[in-house]
Motif scaffolding. Structure first.
Motif, PDB file in Angstrom:
ATOM      1  N   ALA A 696     -46.444 -18.333 -70.568  1.00  0.00           N
ATOM      2  CA  ALA A 696     -47.232 -18.936 -71.643  1.00  0.00           C
ATOM      3  C   ALA A 696     -47.021 -18.196 -72.958  1.00  0.00           C
ATOM      4  O   ALA A 696     -46.951 -18.811 -74.033  1.00  0.00           O
ATOM      5  CB  ALA A 696     -48.708 -18.952 -71.265  1.00  0.00           C
ATOM      6  N   ALA A 697     -46.897 -16.866 -72.879  1.00  0.00           N
ATOM      7  CA  ALA A 697     -46.673 -16.081 -74.088  1.00  0.00           C
ATOM      8  C   ALA A 697     -45.333 -16.417 -74.728  1.00  0.00           C
ATOM      9  O   ALA A 697     -45.221 -16.514 -75.956  1.00  0.00           O
ATOM     10  CB  ALA A 697     -46.732 -14.590 -73.752  1.00  0.00           C
ATOM     11  N   ILE A 698     -44.316 -16.601 -73.893  1.00  0.00           N
ATOM     12  CA  ILE A 698     -42.999 -16.962 -74.428  1.00  0.00           C
ATOM     13  C   ILE A 698     -43.073 -18.327 -75.100  1.00  0.00           C
ATOM     14  O   ILE A 698     -42.525 -18.535 -76.193  1.00  0.00           O
ATOM     15  CB  ILE A 698     -41.952 -16.957 -73.296  1.00  0.00           C
ATOM     16  N   ARG A 699     -43.768 -19.264 -74.469  1.00  0.00           N
ATOM     17  CA  ARG A 699     -43.884 -20.610 -75.043  1.00  0.00           C
ATOM     18  C   ARG A 699     -44.672 -20.590 -76.348  1.00  0.00           C
ATOM     19  O   ARG A 699     -44.451 -21.424 -77.232  1.00  0.00           O
ATOM     20  CB  ARG A 699     -44.556 -21.557 -74.057  1.00  0.00           C
ATOM     21  N   ALA A 700     -45.588 -19.641 -76.463  1.00  0.00           N
ATOM     22  CA  ALA A 700     -46.429 -19.574 -77.656  1.00  0.00           C
ATOM     23  C   ALA A 700     -45.743 -18.894 -78.832  1.00  0.00           C
ATOM     24  O   ALA A 700     -46.303 -18.854 -79.927  1.00  0.00           O
ATOM     25  CB  ALA A 700     -47.738 -18.838 -77.334  1.00  0.00           C
ATOM     26  N   THR A 701     -44.531 -18.365 -78.602  1.00  0.00           N
ATOM     27  CA  THR A 701     -43.871 -17.625 -79.670  1.00  0.00           C
ATOM     28  C   THR A 701     -43.317 -18.527 -80.761  1.00  0.00           C
ATOM     29  O   THR A 701     -43.106 -18.076 -81.878  1.00  0.00           O
ATOM     30  CB  THR A 701     -42.712 -16.794 -79.097  1.00  0.00           C
ATOM     31  N   THR A 702     -43.043 -19.771 -80.455  1.00  0.00           N
ATOM     32  CA  THR A 702     -42.435 -20.661 -81.449  1.00  0.00           C
ATOM     33  C   THR A 702     -43.506 -21.150 -82.412  1.00  0.00           C
ATOM     34  O   THR A 702     -44.441 -21.860 -82.010  1.00  0.00           O
ATOM     35  CB  THR A 702     -41.774 -21.865 -80.767  1.00  0.00           C
ATOM     36  N   GLU A 776     -37.251 -26.279 -72.337  1.00  0.00           N
ATOM     37  CA  GLU A 776     -37.843 -25.543 -71.216  1.00  0.00           C
ATOM     38  C   GLU A 776     -36.773 -25.030 -70.255  1.00  0.00           C
ATOM     39  O   GLU A 776     -36.854 -23.906 -69.752  1.00  0.00           O
ATOM     40  CB  GLU A 776     -38.842 -26.435 -70.475  1.00  0.00           C
ATOM     41  N   VAL A 777     -35.759 -25.849 -69.987  1.00  0.00           N
ATOM     42  CA  VAL A 777     -34.684 -25.418 -69.095  1.00  0.00           C
ATOM     43  C   VAL A 777     -33.924 -24.251 -69.710  1.00  0.00           C
ATOM     44  O   VAL A 777     -33.612 -23.257 -69.024  1.00  0.00           O
ATOM     45  CB  VAL A 777     -33.730 -26.597 -68.789  1.00  0.00           C
ATOM     46  N   ALA A 778     -33.605 -24.341 -70.993  1.00  0.00           N
ATOM     47  CA  ALA A 778     -32.890 -23.253 -71.661  1.00  0.00           C
ATOM     48  C   ALA A 778     -33.715 -21.969 -71.659  1.00  0.00           C
ATOM     49  O   ALA A 778     -33.192 -20.874 -71.423  1.00  0.00           O
ATOM     50  CB  ALA A 778     -32.539 -23.663 -73.090  1.00  0.00           C
ATOM     51  N   THR A 779     -35.023 -22.091 -71.889  1.00  0.00           N
ATOM     52  CA  THR A 779     -35.884 -20.910 -71.883  1.00  0.00           C
ATOM     53  C   THR A 779     -35.943 -20.291 -70.496  1.00  0.00           C
ATOM     54  O   THR A 779     -35.857 -19.070 -70.342  1.00  0.00           O
ATOM     55  CB  THR A 779     -37.301 -21.288 -72.344  1.00  0.00           C
ATOM     56  N   VAL A 791     -37.298 -15.462 -75.644  1.00  0.00           N
ATOM     57  CA  VAL A 791     -37.945 -15.788 -76.912  1.00  0.00           C
ATOM     58  C   VAL A 791     -36.908 -16.240 -77.936  1.00  0.00           C
ATOM     59  O   VAL A 791     -37.074 -17.258 -78.625  1.00  0.00           O
ATOM     60  CB  VAL A 791     -38.728 -14.568 -77.433  1.00  0.00           C
ATOM     61  N   ALA A 792     -35.802 -15.470 -78.044  1.00  0.00           N
ATOM     62  CA  ALA A 792     -34.765 -15.815 -79.018  1.00  0.00           C
ATOM     63  C   ALA A 792     -34.142 -17.163 -78.700  1.00  0.00           C
ATOM     64  O   ALA A 792     -33.915 -17.989 -79.594  1.00  0.00           O
ATOM     65  CB  ALA A 792     -33.699 -14.716 -79.043  1.00  0.00           C
ATOM     66  N   VAL A 793     -33.866 -17.419 -77.421  1.00  0.00           N
ATOM     67  CA  VAL A 793     -33.256 -18.684 -77.026  1.00  0.00           C
ATOM     68  C   VAL A 793     -34.207 -19.840 -77.278  1.00  0.00           C
ATOM     69  O   VAL A 793     -33.809 -20.911 -77.743  1.00  0.00           O
ATOM     70  CB  VAL A 793     -32.818 -18.630 -75.547  1.00  0.00           C
ATOM     71  N   ARG A 794     -35.495 -19.637 -76.993  1.00  0.00           N
ATOM     72  CA  ARG A 794     -36.458 -20.723 -77.203  1.00  0.00           C
ATOM     73  C   ARG A 794     -36.560 -21.081 -78.687  1.00  0.00           C
ATOM     74  O   ARG A 794     -36.626 -22.259 -79.041  1.00  0.00           O
ATOM     75  CB  ARG A 794     -37.821 -20.325 -76.659  1.00  0.00           C
ATOM     76  N   ARG A 795     -36.570 -20.071 -79.536  1.00  0.00           N
ATOM     77  CA  ARG A 795     -36.630 -20.360 -80.971  1.00  0.00           C
ATOM     78  C   ARG A 795     -35.400 -21.136 -81.433  1.00  0.00           C
ATOM     79  O   ARG A 795     -35.509 -22.102 -82.198  1.00  0.00           O
ATOM     80  CB  ARG A 795     -36.762 -19.059 -81.750  1.00  0.00           C
ATOM     81  N   LEU A 796     -34.223 -20.709 -80.959  1.00  0.00           N
ATOM     82  CA  LEU A 796     -32.993 -21.402 -81.331  1.00  0.00           C
ATOM     83  C   LEU A 796     -32.994 -22.833 -80.808  1.00  0.00           C
ATOM     84  O   LEU A 796     -32.667 -23.778 -81.534  1.00  0.00           O
ATOM     85  CB  LEU A 796     -31.787 -20.639 -80.791  1.00  0.00           C
ATOM     86  N   ALA A 797     -33.378 -23.016 -79.543  1.00  0.00           N
ATOM     87  CA  ALA A 797     -33.393 -24.356 -78.953  1.00  0.00           C
ATOM     88  C   ALA A 797     -34.389 -25.256 -79.683  1.00  0.00           C
ATOM     89  O   ALA A 797     -34.131 -26.449 -79.889  1.00  0.00           O
ATOM     90  CB  ALA A 797     -33.743 -24.267 -77.471  1.00  0.00           C
TER      91      ALA A 797
END
Length: 818
Positions: A696-702, A776-779, A791-797
Motif C-alpha cells: 500500500a505504501a508503494i502504491r501511495a507514492t505516486t 500494477e504488474v510492472a510494480t 517505487v521508481a518503476v511505478r512512477r515511471l509506469a
C-alpha cells in the motif's frame, strides 16, 4: 570435487534422457505426460552453475526433442532428396537448434532470470521466451508443446482463447511448478512445495473448467436445427507422380489420376449423396485453365463437363501460371464454370519455394530438386453453393497453410463458416507419425475459430473435424476411400482468437521486452531508490471511518463495478468486438459500473473524515463527531486482507477487542509510523500485515494530480473525443452538426450526444483499466529488486500511462480522422 562434477554431469544426462523419453511418449498420444515431461530437464537446469552449462543443456535438449518428436522427418528427407538415411538423420539432428530455437531461448533466458527474480517471475519469463521465439521463428510444422494436448478433449478447448501457444504456456508453468515442488521438498520447505503443487493444480483446473464450460456451450449451439451441405472428400492414394511420369509419360499419369478421381467422385454422388466434392492438393499435376497442349485442354474440359453434368461443385488442387511465375492453387469449379482460385500462402521451404535472395544457378545446381512456386497473397473466402441456393462459405488452406493460425482467423473474419484443407502428405508414407502431427496441428484451427474442417489428403489422413477439434471420421494412411458427411451452414460462435488474432506470442515478446527493460534500468532505479522516499510519506490524515456493514456495502459496490467492467471487456472480446456499438453495452455500463461507482463515491463522502495524532491520543473527526483513542490503548494494527473498498486498517486495542470502526486510508505504514512517533507502541499484527502495508505504501507514492480525479478522467475528458466523433456523425448522417436537431428536435440531438459521450466514457474506462493492470504488474515485477526500485518503476509506469491516456487517445483520433 571431481566426483561431485561427475555426479552433476550424470544427473544432467539422466534428466535429459528422461525428458526425451517422456517427450517421445507424449508425441505419440500420451497427453497427460505433457504436465511432467520437462521436469527432469528443469531439475538439471536448476543444478547448472553457469550460463554456459545452461546453454549446453538447452542444446542437448533441442537435439533430444528433435530425435524424440521429429525423428520421422529424416526418412521423408531421404526419400525426397535421395540421400542415405544416415545423412538425413545427421542433417536433422545438426539442424536441431534451428528447428527448435525456443528450447535454447528458454534455457538461456530462464538462467538469466533466476539470478534476478523469484521462481514465479522466472517461470513466466521462461515460458514467455519459449512461445515468443516460436512466434518470431515458427517451427517447420507450426507445432508446439500445446499440440500434444489434442487427445485431451476438455483441456484443448482453451485454444480458442490463445491457440496452442496458450496451452504451451500452461504446460510449461505446470512443469515449472512441479519441478519447484521437488526442489522445495529437497530443501525441506514443505509449505513452499505445497504452494507450488497448488499452483500446478490450479492451472490444470482452470484449463479443465474452461473446457467443460466451452463444450457445454458448443453442445447447445450444435443442437439448434440448421441447413447443411453434404460434402465428400476423395482420397485416391495415388502418389509419386514423378516416378510414374518417368515410366509411362506425363499424359498417361494425368489420365490415370483423372480417371480414378472421377470414378470415386461418381461413387460419392451416387452412393453417398455428395452435394460438393473435394480433391487433394496438386491432384491435377498441371496448370488448369491454362493448357500447354491440346491434350491438356481436353483434360481441362473433361473436368468442367463432369461438374456441369453432375451439378456438383468441385474443389481441387492444381497449378496456376502467370508468365514465368507459378503457384500451387485450389480451384473452385461450379456447373457454370470456374468460380475462382486460392493461391497457397505458405509454400514449403526449398522443396516448393526458394527466396529470391537465395535463388540462382549455383543454388539450383546444388539442389536440383528445389521448387519454384510463388507465395500467395493470404486468406480468401469462396462459396460452396448448390442449385437450391444453399451456400457454405469456406476458407481454403493448402498443406502448410493450416499450421498458421492467422490464415484461418483471417478467413473467419472474412465470413467463412468452414475450413477446407487440401494437403499432399505422401512424403509421410514411411512413417505416419508426421501425418498424425499434421492432422493434430490442423485440428487446432477448428478450435481457435470454431469452424468445422474438411481436410482431404492424397493418401491420408483425410478427416472431418468438428468445431471442438474432434476428428469425427478419418481415413488411414494409404487408403483409397471416399469420406462424406454433412456440414451445418451456420456462423461459428465468436472466439478471443478471432477477435485478437494469434496474440500469445506477441504478448510474450512484450513481457520479455518489459523484463529486459527492468533489468537494464535496475541500476538506475536503485540509484533513484535512494531519493524515492515517498514510501516514508507523512500520514495525511484523510480517512473513511466504516462500520463492518458499511464497509461490506462499499466493498460490494466496488466489486460489482469491477465485475461489470470485466464482463463488458469479455463480451467485447468474445461477441461485440472492440467498439461500443450497442445500447445493451451502455445499459450494462450504466447499471453495473457507473451506478455502483457513483453510489460508492457518495457513501465514501458520507463516511469521510480526518484523523490526527496528538500527544496522547488518536483523534478521529467523523460526521461532526470527535472520537479520541488513547495511544496507549492501541496495541496492534491489522491491515485489511482484501483492500476493498480501498486499503485500510482495523485497530486492536490493549483490552483485546477490536475498535468498532475500520479506517480506510491510503498508507497504513505511514499511519503506524505516525502513531509510534507520538509514543504509541502499536505494531502490525503479523508479517503479512507488514507486507500488505508495504504494498500500500508503494502504491501511495505516486502523487495524484487534478487530472487524475475520476470526474475529469471519466466524465470531462471523454467529452472531448465524443464531441468530435458526434459532430462527424451528424455531418455524415444529417448533413450538418445540428441536422438531427432540425430533423427530429432538440431532445433527439441531446440524446444522441449523450449516447456518444457514454460510449467514449466506457471505452476510455476500459482503456484506463488496462493501463492500471499494466502499472500494477510492472510494480509487482519490480518489487523483486527492492522497494525503492518498485517505487521508481511505478512512477515511471504511471507517467507513461498518463501520456498514453491523455495524449495517445486524442492523437489516435486525429490520425483516424486524417
Amino acid at each position: 570435487m571431481k566426483r561431485h562434477a561427475l555426479t552433476r554431469a550424470g544427473l544432467a544426462l539422466a534428466g535429459l534422457a528422461a525428458s526425451a523419453l517422456l517427450l517421445a511418449a507424449y508425441a505419440r498420444g500420451h497427453w497427460w505426460l505433457g504436465f511432467i515431461l520437462l521436469v527432469p530437464w528443469l531439475l538439471a537446469l536448476d543444478r547448472a552453475r553457469s550460463l554456459t552449462a545452461s546453454f549446453a543443456l538447452g542444446l542437448a535438449m533441442a537435439v533430444g526433442y528433435v530425435a524424440a518428436a521429429l525423428g520421422w522427418f529424416a526418412p521423408a528427407i531421404a526419400a525426397y532428396t535421395g540421400w542415405p538415411l544416415i545423412a538425413a538423420n545427421a542433417l536433422l539432428l545438426a539442424g536441431s537448434p534451428l528447428l527448435v530455437p525456443e528450447i535454447l531461448a528458454f534455457a538461456v533466458t530462464r538462467r538469466l532470470a533466476r539470478g534476478r527474480f523469484g521462481p514465479v517471475i522466472t517461470a513466466m519469463v521462461g515460458a514467455a521466451a519459449w512461445v515468443g521465439v516460436e512466434r518470431l521463428s515458427p517451427t517447420l510444422f507450426g507445432d508446439t508443446l500445446g499440440h500434444g494436448l489434442a487427445p485431451a478433449t476438455t483441456l484443448r478447448q482453451a485454444a480458442d482463447l490463445g491457440g496452442a501457444a496458450l496451452l504451451t504456456v500452461g504446460l510449461l508453468l505446470v512443469n515449472e511448478s512441479i519441478a519447484g515442488a521437488i526442489g522445495a521438498v529437497a530443501r525441506r520447505a514443505a509449505r513452499e512445495a505445497l504452494g507450488a503443487l497448488a499452483l500446478a493444480a490450479a492451472l490444470v483446473g482452470a484449463l479443465w473448467g474452461y473446457g467443460h464450460l466451452r463444450l457445454a456451450d458448443l453442445a447447445r449451439a450444435w443442437a439448434e436445427p440448421a441447413p447443411s451441405l453434404r460434402v465428400a472428400m476423395v482420397q485416391t492414394a495415388l502418389v509419386d507422380y514423378e516416378a510414374r511420369r518417368r515410366e509411362v509419360g506425363a499424359y498417361a499419369v494425368v489420365r490415370e489420376v483423372l480417371d480414378v478421381h472421377l470414378a470415386l467422385s461418381r461413387e460419392a454422388i451416387d452412393r453417398h449423396g455428395a452435394e460438393a466434392l473435394l480433391w487433394s492438393e496438386t491432384v491435377y499435376p498441371t496448370t488448369f485453365g491454362q493448357p500447354r497442349s491440346a491434350d491438356g485442354a481436353a483434360l481441362d474440359q473433361e473436368i468442367l463437363d463432369f461438374v456441369a453434368a453432375s451439378g456438383v461443385p468441385l474443389v481441387f488442387g492444381t497449378y496456376e501460371r502467370d508468365g514465368e511465375r507459378e503457384w500451387n492453387v485450389a480451384a473452385f469449379v461450379e456447373p457454370n464454370g470456374v468460380l475462382g482460385r486460392y493461391r497457397k500462402t505458405h509454400a514449403f521451404p526449398l522443396t516448393e519455394h526458394v527466396p529470391a535472395w537465395l535463388d540462382g544457378p549455383r543454388f539450383r545446381r546444388a539442389l536440383p530438386w528445389a521448387g519454384s512456386w510463388q507465395r500467395g497473397d493470404g486468406a480468401r473466402v469462396l462459396p460452396l453453393r448448390v442449385a437450391d441456393g444453399r451456400t457454405l462459405e469456406v476458407v481454403p488452406l493448402i498443406c502448410l497453410d493450416d499450421v498458421d493460425p492467422r490464415l484461418a482467423i483471417d478467413g473467419r473474419r472474412l465470413g467463412a463458416q468452414a475450413i477446407v484443407g487440401l494437403s499432399n502428405d505422401a512424403w509421410f508414407s514411411q512413417d505416419p507419425l508426421g501425418a498424425e502431427l499434421h492432422l493434430k496441428v490442423a485440428a487446432f484451427r477448428s478450435i481457435e475459430t470454431r469452424m468445422p474442417q474438411l481436410r482431404v489428403t492424397t493418401n491420408g489422413l483425410s478427416a472431418f473435424i468438428d468445431p471442438s477439434g474432434e476428428v469425427l471420421a478419418r481415413t488411414g494412411m494409404g487408403d483409397r476411400a471416399v469420406l462424406a458427411g454433412a456440414v451445418p451452414i451456420v456462423d461459428p460462435p465468436p472466439t478471443l482468437m478471432v477477435r485478437l488474432g494469434d496474440w500469445v506470442g506477441g504478448a510474450a515478446l512484450g513481457v520479455l521486452a518489459l523484463v529486459a527493460l527492468a533489468a537494464t534500468v535496475r541500476p538506475r532505479a536503485r540509484a533513484l531508490a535512494g531519493t524515492a522516499t515517498p514510501a516514508r510519506a507523512l500520514f495525511d490524515g484523510r480517512i473513511v471511518a466504516l462500520t463492518p456493514p458499511a464497509r461490506l456495502v462499499l466493498a460490494l459496490l466496488r466489486l460489482l463495478a469491477a465485475l461489470g467492467l470485466a464482463w463488458l471487456a469479455v463480451r467485447m472480446a468474445m461477441v461485440d468486438g472492440f467498439a461500443v456499438n450497442s445500447l445493451d453495452q451502455l445499459r450494462i455500463f450504466g447499471g453495473a459500473v457507473v451506478a455502483p461507482l457513483v453510489a460508492g463515491s457518495l457513501l465514501r463522502r458520507w463516511f469521510a473524515g480526518r484523523a490526527s495524532v496528538g500527544a496522547d491520543a488518536l483523534v478521529l473527526d467523523v460526521r461532526r463527531a470527535r472520537i479520541e483513542i488513547p495511544l496507549g490503548s492501541i496495541a496492534q494494527v491489522r491491515v485489511w486482507r482484501v483492500p476493498l473498498p480501498a486499503a485500510g486498517v482495523d485497530l486492536r486495542l490493549a483490552s483485546g477487542r477490536r475498535f468498532e470502526l475500520g479506517l480506510g486510508l491510503a498508507d497504513p505504514r505511514a499511519f503506524v509510523e505516525r502513531l509510534r512517533a507520538a509514543g504509541s507502541e502499536a505494531t502490525f499484527a503479523s508479517p503479512g500485515d507488514a507486507a500488505r502495508a508495504r504494498w500500500a505504501a508503494i502504491r501511495a507514492t505516486t502523487p495524484q494530480r487534478w487530472f487524475d480525479h475520476a470526474a475529469f478522467r471519466y466524465l470531462a475528458f471523454p467529452l472531448l473525443p465524443a464531441l468530435v466523433a458526434f459532430r462527424l456523425h451528424q455531418v455524415i448522417a444529417f448533413g450538418g452538426p445540428f441536422g438531427e436537431w432540425l430533423t427530429h428536435g432538440a431532445g433527439a440531438w441531446f440524446a444522441a450526444m449523450a449516447i456518444w459521450w457514454a460510449a467514449w466514457a466506457l471505452g476510455l474506462m476500459l482503456f484506463a483499466a488496462a493501463l492500471r493492470i499494466g502499472i500494477e504488474v510492472a510494480t509487482g515485477a519490480a518489487l523483486a529488486g527492492g522497494e525503492g526500485v518498485a517505487v521508481a518503476v511505478r512512477r515511471l509506469a504511471t507517467r507513461l500511462a498518463r501520456v498514453a491516456y491523455f495524449a495517445g487517445v486524442p492523437l489516435l483520433l486525429v490520425m483516424r480522422l486524417l
